[in-house]
Write a protein that holds these residues in place. Structure first.
Motif, short mmCIF file in Angstrom:
data_model
loop_
_atom_site.label_atom_id
_atom_site.label_comp_id
_atom_site.label_asym_id
_atom_site.label_seq_id
_atom_site.Cartn_x
_atom_site.Cartn_y
_atom_site.Cartn_z
N ASN A 94 0.79 -1.25 0.00
CA ASN A 94 0.00 0.00 0.00
C ASN A 94 0.81 1.29 0.00
O ASN A 94 0.50 2.23 0.74
N TYR B 227 0.66 3.52 -1.95
CA TYR B 227 -0.23 4.58 -2.45
C TYR B 227 -1.05 5.20 -1.34
O TYR B 227 -1.81 6.12 -1.56
N ASN C 86 4.99 8.79 -7.95
CA ASN C 86 3.60 8.53 -7.58
C ASN C 86 3.33 7.04 -7.52
O ASN C 86 3.79 6.27 -8.37
N PHE C 87 2.60 6.64 -6.49
CA PHE C 87 2.01 5.31 -6.42
C PHE C 87 0.50 5.48 -6.52
O PHE C 87 -0.05 6.49 -6.06
N ARG C 88 -0.17 4.49 -7.08
CA ARG C 88 -1.61 4.64 -7.29
C ARG C 88 -2.32 3.30 -7.17
O ARG C 88 -1.80 2.26 -7.59
N ASN D 295 -3.77 7.82 -4.09
CA ASN D 295 -2.55 8.34 -4.72
C ASN D 295 -1.58 8.86 -3.67
O ASN D 295 -2.00 9.43 -2.66
N SER D 296 -0.30 8.66 -3.91
CA SER D 296 0.71 9.27 -3.02
C SER D 296 1.87 9.75 -3.88
O SER D 296 2.05 9.31 -5.02
N ARG D 297 2.64 10.65 -3.35
CA ARG D 297 3.89 11.08 -4.01
C ARG D 297 4.98 11.02 -2.95
O ARG D 297 4.97 11.81 -1.99
N SER E 162 2.23 -1.04 -8.25
CA SER E 162 1.43 0.17 -8.02
C SER E 162 2.19 1.47 -8.25
O SER E 162 1.72 2.53 -7.83
N ALA F 87 2.69 4.50 -10.28
CA ALA F 87 1.87 5.16 -11.29
C ALA F 87 2.77 5.62 -12.43
O ALA F 87 3.99 5.41 -12.39
#
Ligand code: FE2
Length: 382
Positions: free
Chosen positions: A209, A211, A262-264, A273-275, A296, A298
């Motif tokens: 996880n 993201y 980014n993860f998504r 979404n995260s950066r 994951s 992105a």
């Protein structure tokens, strides 16, 4: 009883801005007047019951200075601050234990305070505790939680093979974290799964996880049944992998530290979404978190001139993670729970057969609750 040299003061001198303590063991503390005033332990500055600070930094005069200092071995130091004429008493024990010259910042998360491991680190067997002892015996729980803090994972055996039991395990050291996967998630073969974890395919090394913000910091997997062939669990110490990357190519380490990506995750009911960086360090350059999940990541949006170097660094890190010399492999048996630090330890699984049954239940918890439980238990040891 004689006071140890480390908490005996040999001499004290001061200027307007600085207090200098020479300790009997030869160490020196150079304490700034602002720091001393801000750390005043008197009832007007600190709540005597809970110890919380009652003053704000703007309550401290900008023209603060030290007007005088007296000390004796029993009462410690008394410092008079001008222009308030405020008197603060500090015990010698407190000064020694809190002085910024002689004490590093408290740090229970970074690689600096951990034992990094690899395949041959557990020749005596993986750290595993009996669940009943863990739940009922204070010393056993302290040992297991210390092991977790040090290695980033722990195992429990003898956990009842009942659905939802993993949530009871969490109650013994902290609090569960609910997400869109549910407080409890099933890891078994599903038709059209929204996540490859719920298939019988092998899963490459990853942290879960990435993201999510904040990322779930602890994951537990409880084996309820396992008659399928395959499905071995694999763990790799991400802090060890990051240390090897830095050792083999410091530039590659810096690239994964400095280039955030980014993860998504997306399905019918969630869009996450995260950066974040793959390797996260603190202000001292120590690794505090790794995130690694090829499924994951992105679309990669980096400046053109950084794309090639990023892939070189990412490939290098991936190659280190895949090394057989780093991994520990085990087959979870019914009644076993593996608990791991999802900010540090990567997990993977080999494919398993369509025949037979493999059913794990997973849940998330957080590191702060686990560390708090450990520290409260340790108070009794002092
Ligand atoms: Fe996973």
């Amino acid at each position: 009883m004689t006071t140890p040299a480390s908490t005996r003061i040999s001499s004290v001198t001061h200027s307007e801005d600085l207090l200098v303590i020479e300790w009997a063991d030869g160490k020196t503390s150079r304490l700034d007047a602002l720091w001393l005033r801000d750390h005043c332990q008197m009832p007007a500055s600190r709540d005597p019951v809970n110890g919380q600070r009652l003053i704000n930094v703007i309550d401290i005069p900008e023209d603060l200075s030290i007007g005088g200092v007296s000390h004796n071995d029993n009462d410690g130091l008394e410092v008079t601050f001008l222009p308030e004429n405020h008197r603060s008493r500090f015990s010698t024990n407190w000064l020694r234990q809190n002085c910024y010259c002689l004490n590093a910042p408290f740090d229970d998360r970074s690689a600096r305070t951990k034992t990094l491991w690899q395949s041959d680190s557990f020749s005596g067997g993986l750290p595993c505790s009996d669940y009943a002892e863990f739940a009922n015996n204070r010393d056993c729980k302290i040992a297991a939680l210390r092991g977790f803090s040090d290695y980033g994972f722990a195992m429990l055996s003898g956990v009842p093979v009942d659905s939802g039991q993993v949530l009871d395990v969490i109650k013994h050291f902290g609090f569960s974290r609910n997400t869109n996967y549910g407080e409890l998630f099933e890891v078994r073969t599903e038709i059209n799964p929204n996540n490859l974890a719920y298939s019988n395919l092998g899963l490459g090394y990853h942290t879960d996880n990435p993201y999510r913000d904040p990322v779930p910091t602890i994951q537990l997997l409880h084996c309820l049944s396992n008659s399928a062939s395959g499905g071995d669990s694999i763990l790799v110490d991400g802090f060890r992998a990051a240390a090897l990357l830095k050792q083999e190519d410091p530039e590659h380490f810096t690239i994964l530290e400095e280039n955030w990506i980014n993860f998504r995750f997306s399905d019918a009911g969630a869009e996450l979404n995260s950066r974040v960086p793959i390797i996260e360090t603190n202000d001292l350059g120590h690794v505090v978190r790794v995130r690694y999940n090829n499924r994951s990541i992105a679309s990669l949006r980096l400046p053109e001139e950084k794309i090639r170097s990023f892939y070189a660094a990412y490939r290098h890190f991936a190659q280190i993670i895949e090394r057989d010399t780093l991994k520990i492999v085990f087959n979870l048996e019914p009644g076993q729970v593996v608990v791991f630090d999802n900010t540090r330890v990567m997990h993977a699984r080999t494919a398993f057969s369509a025949e037979g049954k493999r059913h794990l239940q997973g849940a998330n918890a957080d590191l702060d609750g686990l560390y708090s439980t450990l520290y409260v238990l340790q108070r009794g040891e002092q």
